[in-house]
Design a protein around this motif. Structure first.
Motif, short mmCIF file in Angstrom:
data_model
loop_
_atom_site.label_atom_id
_atom_site.label_comp_id
_atom_site.label_asym_id
_atom_site.label_seq_id
_atom_site.Cartn_x
_atom_site.Cartn_y
_atom_site.Cartn_z
N ARG A 157 0.06 -4.37 4.16
CA ARG A 157 -1.03 -4.64 3.23
C ARG A 157 -0.44 -4.75 1.83
N TYR A 214 -1.12 -5.69 -2.20
CA TYR A 214 -2.19 -5.73 -3.20
C TYR A 214 -1.73 -6.42 -4.48
N GLN A 265 0.29 4.49 -2.38
CA GLN A 265 0.06 5.82 -1.80
C GLN A 265 1.09 6.83 -2.33
N VAL A 289 0.84 -1.20 0.00
CA VAL A 289 0.00 0.00 0.00
C VAL A 289 0.88 1.25 0.00
N THR A 290 2.03 1.20 0.62
CA THR A 290 2.93 2.36 0.67
C THR A 290 3.32 2.81 -0.72
N ARG A 314 -6.65 9.22 3.10
CA ARG A 314 -7.75 8.35 3.54
C ARG A 314 -8.67 8.06 2.35
N TRP A 327 -0.22 10.77 2.88
CA TRP A 327 -1.19 9.68 2.95
C TRP A 327 -2.57 10.24 2.67
N LEU A 376 -9.07 2.01 -2.48
CA LEU A 376 -8.45 0.67 -2.47
C LEU A 376 -9.41 -0.35 -1.86
N ASP A 377 -10.03 0.01 -0.74
CA ASP A 377 -10.98 -0.91 -0.10
C ASP A 377 -12.15 -1.22 -1.03
N GLN A 426 -7.23 5.29 0.42
CA GLN A 426 -7.43 4.01 1.12
C GLN A 426 -8.86 3.52 0.94
N ASN A 427 -9.83 4.43 0.96
CA ASN A 427 -11.23 4.05 0.72
C ASN A 427 -11.42 3.51 -0.69
#
Length: 176
Positions: free
Chosen positions: A87, A89, A24, A20-21, A53, A51, A59-60, A56-57
């Motif tokens: 995490r 992917y 991002q 995930v890094t 959020r 970063w 990605l989810d 991240q949403n």
């Protein structure tokens, strides 16, 4: 300009199995330098640099819609700064089908951003992080790894200087 979702899928496709890094940080570069996702994303300084959020949403959501797989991998805790969980992917078949159709459009509408993804997709993550910390210092406020990133950058710079010295060394002429 292409959807943020498509850019994320492109990053994962080009990176392969990726943290995930990396996602991002590459999306941050696209956001900052090429205005990709300016309406959808907001980045802020965080514990490990910029970063989002919102990202991240996304990605989810890509995971829940079946475009990405995510695996939480335990790792040894080096110290209190690291959570011990990474995490990771990967693209699903559905995600691969989608990005194969849309990749040519992404390359056409923003070639510089496309090349940036290719450039950063495979380099060591520590180099990517050092680059982000150097180029965007206002996003390092509150970072837990700032000193590590600066040290890494200095090590990269020193290695480059050492290599340059070796390449530029003049050999003494031989007696014949």
């Amino acid at each position: 300009m292409g959807s943020v979702e498509d850019w994320v899928l492109l990053i994962v496709k080009m990176s392969g199995r990726t943290l995930v890094t990396r996602i991002q940080k590459i999306m941050f570069i696209l956001w900052e330098d090429y205005r990709v996702g300016r309406r959808e994303l907001k980045f802020e300084p965080y514990r490990y640099g910029p970063w989002s959020r919102d990202l991240q949403n996304i990605l989810d959501r890509l995971v829940s819609e079946g475009y990405l797989n995510v695996e939480e991998v335990e790792r040894e805790r080096e110290d209190a700064r690291h959570t011990g969980v990474m995490r990771v992917y990967t693209l699903t078949e559905k995600g691969l089908e989608r990005i194969k159709k849309r990749e040519p459009l992404l390359a056409f509408i923003n070639f510089a951003a496309y090349i940036t993804v290719r450039q950063w997709a495979k380099v060591p993550l520590r180099h990517l992080i050092s680059y982000v910390y150097t180029m965007y210092p206002k996003y390092t406020a509150g970072s837990l790894i700032l000193s590590e990133a600066v040290k890494e950058l200095n090590d990269i710079d020193k290695a480059g200087a050492d290599k340059s010295k070796k390449e530029n060394a003049v050999s003494a002429p031989s007696d014949q």
